[in-house]
Enzyme design. Structure first.
Site, PDB file in Angstrom:
ATOM      1  N   TYR A 182       3.560  -5.046  -9.612  1.00  0.00           N
ATOM      2  CA  TYR A 182       4.400  -6.212  -9.357  1.00  0.00           C
ATOM      3  C   TYR A 182       3.952  -7.423 -10.177  1.00  0.00           C
ATOM      4  O   TYR A 182       4.744  -8.324 -10.431  1.00  0.00           O
ATOM      5  CB  TYR A 182       4.365  -6.593  -7.875  1.00  0.00           C
ATOM      6  N   LYS A 240      -1.933   7.891  -6.857  1.00  0.00           N
ATOM      7  CA  LYS A 240      -1.620   9.026  -7.719  1.00  0.00           C
ATOM      8  C   LYS A 240      -2.803   9.208  -8.671  1.00  0.00           C
ATOM      9  O   LYS A 240      -2.687   9.021  -9.890  1.00  0.00           O
ATOM     10  CB  LYS A 240      -0.327   8.768  -8.495  1.00  0.00           C
ATOM     11  N   ASP A 254       3.094  10.919  -3.534  1.00  0.00           N
ATOM     12  CA  ASP A 254       4.317  11.736  -3.418  1.00  0.00           C
ATOM     13  C   ASP A 254       4.189  12.718  -2.258  1.00  0.00           C
ATOM     14  O   ASP A 254       5.111  12.878  -1.457  1.00  0.00           O
ATOM     15  CB  ASP A 254       4.648  12.448  -4.745  1.00  0.00           C
ATOM     16  N   ASP A 275       5.707  -0.314  -0.999  1.00  0.00           N
ATOM     17  CA  ASP A 275       7.101  -0.740  -0.893  1.00  0.00           C
ATOM     18  C   ASP A 275       7.975   0.470  -0.545  1.00  0.00           C
ATOM     19  O   ASP A 275       8.798   0.430   0.377  1.00  0.00           O
ATOM     20  CB  ASP A 275       7.529  -1.363  -2.222  1.00  0.00           C
ATOM     21  N   ASP A 284       9.641   1.697   3.407  1.00  0.00           N
ATOM     22  CA  ASP A 284      11.077   1.882   3.671  1.00  0.00           C
ATOM     23  C   ASP A 284      11.328   3.262   4.275  1.00  0.00           C
ATOM     24  O   ASP A 284      12.143   3.411   5.190  1.00  0.00           O
ATOM     25  CB  ASP A 284      11.906   1.736   2.379  1.00  0.00           C
TER      26      ASP A 284
HETATM   27  C1  IPM Z   1       9.841  -5.793   0.420  1.00  0.00           C
HETATM   28  C2  IPM Z   1      10.961  -6.090  -0.509  1.00  0.00           C
HETATM   29  C3  IPM Z   1      10.443  -6.966  -1.647  1.00  0.00           C
HETATM   30  C4  IPM Z   1       9.435  -6.163  -2.429  1.00  0.00           C
HETATM   31  C5  IPM Z   1      11.506  -7.587  -2.549  1.00  0.00           C
HETATM   32  C6  IPM Z   1      12.552  -8.343  -1.774  1.00  0.00           C
HETATM   33  C7  IPM Z   1      10.893  -8.457  -3.603  1.00  0.00           C
HETATM   34  O1  IPM Z   1      11.539  -4.918  -0.958  1.00  0.00           O
HETATM   35  O2  IPM Z   1       9.208  -6.735   0.919  1.00  0.00           O
HETATM   36  O3  IPM Z   1       9.581  -4.606   0.676  1.00  0.00           O
HETATM   37  O4  IPM Z   1       9.789  -5.391  -3.331  1.00  0.00           O
HETATM   38  O5  IPM Z   1       8.245  -6.311  -2.157  1.00  0.00           O
HETATM   39 MG    MG Z   2      10.804  -3.148   0.000  1.00  0.00          MG
END
Ligand code: IPM
Ligand code: MG
Length: 368
Positions: free
Chosen positions: A142, A192, A225, A249, A253
Site C-alpha cells: 500500500y 507467501k 492462498d 485486506d 473481506d
Molecule cells: C479496507 C478498505 C480500504 C483498504 C480502502 C477503502 C482504501 O478496503 O479498509 O479494507 O484497501 O484498506
Molecule cells: Mg478492504
C-alpha cells in the site's frame, strides 16, 4: 481523567447514516452510564474533496492526532472515480492510517448465532465462529516505493512495491501475540514465503518474536492462498491470524462473509500509546460506502456500532461496557431484527437503519 474526546469522520455514502446511529449510542452512554464524550465532527473522503479539494484537510489531520479516538464511517463513491489518484477519497483514509501510524488493524469476525444460517457456508462450519484478523496497516504494498505508472520504451508500466522492515513485522507480530494471550492463545501467521522475499523475512521475524517473547502462545504459519482456502473450509481452526496489509485486506473481506454480512464487521486500528497511555486509535466498519444503497435507510449500522464497542474496549478500558453493547446487538438479532442485508429468502419486513439503531438502544435500556 478529563472527558474523552472523539473525532467523528462520517465520510461518504452510507457513512453518515450508520454514524448517526453510533451518535445515538454515544449519547446513551453519556445519559445512562455517566460516560460523556467530547465529540467533534469533520470531513474525510469525497465530501472533504468537494469542500476543500483534498480528501483530508491538514486541520482535520491535526485534530485526528489530538483526540483520544477517531470514529470513521466510510469513504468513496462513483462520483469520484475519475479523480486524480492523489486526491481520491481513499487517500484520505490512507493518510490517517499512515500519519497516525496505526500499524495494527484488528478485524474480528464473529458469527452471531442468529445469523449462522445466513452465511454462504453451512451453519456448523460458522456457528460460534470467533476469529481475529490482525492486519498490518501502515506498510507493505500500500505504501512501498517505488510506485507509479511509468513509461518504459513504447509502453507504460504500473509499479507497486511490497516492502517490510524487520521492526514493522516485529511490532505487528507482538500485537497479535498479546491479543492471542487474551483469547484462544493461538496465532497463525500468513504470507507467501514461497514466492516473496518479504514473506521469508515476515516468517523469520514472527518466528523470532515468538521464540523470544511468546513461547507460551501456539504459533503456526500458512501461505496466504492456503489460508484463504482454510478460512472457507474450516474457519474455526483459527484464533488470531496475523498478516500483511494486502493479504489482510483480502482475507478480512472473505472472513466477513463467513459471518453473514459485510455489514456486521467492525475494526480497530491501533498505534503506539499516546502521552495519556491510550493507543492512537481509529475505529471503522470494514464495509465501504455502499453508494448503491446510500441515503435510503437500508444500511446496516451494526458494523459501525460494534466499532464503537471496540473503542470502549481498546481506547477507554471499558471492557464491560463493550460487552454490554455487543450483547445488545446479539439480543436484537436473536429477536429477529434485520436490516435488508440480513433478510433471508423467507422474507419479512426489514428495519431501516434508524430502526435498527433504536432497537439496539432499547436493548441497552433493558440491560440496565
Ligand atoms: C479496507 C478498505 C480500504 C483498504 C480502502 C477503502 C482504501 O478496503 O479498509 O479494507 O484497501 O484498506
Ligand atoms: Mg478492504
Amino acid at each position: 481523567m478529563s472527558t474523552p474526546s472523539l473525532l467523528i469522520l462520517a465520510g461518504d455514502g452510507i457513512g453518515p447514516e450508520v454514524m448517526a446511529e453510533v451518535t445515538k449510542i454515544i449519547g446513551w452512554y453519556g445519559d445512562k452510564r455517566d460516560m460523556p464524550f467530547d465529540i467533534s465532527e469533520d470531513l474525510v473522503g469525497g465530501c472533504a474533496y468537494d469542500k476543500h479539494g483534498t480528501p483530508l484537510h491538514d486541520d482535520t489531520m491535526a485534530k485526528a492526532q489530538e483526540v483520544d479516538a477517531v470514529l470513521l464511517g466510510a469513504v468513496g463513491g462513483p462520483k469520484y472515480d475519475d479523480l486524480d489518484f492523489s486526491v481520491k477519497p481513499e487517500r484520505g483514509l490512507l493518510r490517517l492510517r499512515k500519519e497516525m501510524d496505526l500499524f495494527a488493524n484488528l478485524r474480528p469476525a464473529q458469527c452471531f448465532d442468529a445469523l449462522a444460517d445466513f452465511s454462504s457456508l453451512k451453519r456448523d462450519i460458522v456457528a460460534g465462529l470467533d476469529i481475529m484478523i490482525v492486519r498490518e496497516l501502515t506498510s507493505g504494498i500500500y505504501f512501498g516505493e517505488p510506485r507509479g505508472i511509468f513509461t518504459e520504451g513504447n509502453e507504460r508500466v504500473g509499479i507497486n512495491t511490497q516492502r517490510y522492515t524487520e521492526s514493522e513485522i516485529d511490532r505487528v507480530a507482538r500485537a497479535a501475540f498479546e491479543l492471542a494471550r487474551r483469547r484462544g492463545n493461538k496465532v497463525c501467521s500468513m504470507e507467501k514465503a514461497n514466492v516473496m522475499e518479504s514473506g521469508i523475512l515476515w516468517r523469520e521475524v514472527v518466528t523470532k518474536v515468538h521464540a523470544e517473547s511468546y513461547p507460551d502462545v501456539q504459533l503456526s504459519h500458512m501461505y496466504a492462498d492456503a489460508g484463504a482456502m482454510q478460512l472457507c473450509r474450516n474457519p474455526k481452526q483459527f484464533d488470531v491470524i496475523v498478516t500483511d496489509n494486502l493479504f489482510g485486506d483480502l482475507l478480512s473481506d472473505a472472513a466477513a462473509m463467513l459471518t453473514g454480512s459485510l455489514g456486521m464487521l467492525p475494526s480497530a486500528s491501533l498505534g503506539a500509546p499516546m502521552a495519556n497511555g491510550r493507543p492512537k486509535a481509529l475505529y471503522e466498519p470494514v464495509h465501504g460506502s455502499a453508494p448503491d444503497i446510500a441515503g435510503q435507510g437500508k444500511a446496516n449500522p451494526i458494523a459501525c456500532i460494534l466499532s464503537f464497542a471496540m473503542a470502549l474496549r481498546y481506547s477507554f478500558d471499558q471492557g464491560a461496557e463493550a460487552d454490554r453493547l455487543e450483547r445488545a446487538v446479539e439480543k436484537v438479532l436473536a429477536d429477529g431484527a434485520r436490516t435488508p442485508d440480513l433478510m433471508g429468502p423467507e422474507g419479512g419486513t426489514p428495519l431501516t437503519t434508524a430502526q435498527m439503531g433504536d432497537a439496539i438502544i432499547e436493548a441497552l435500556n433493558a440491560s440496565l
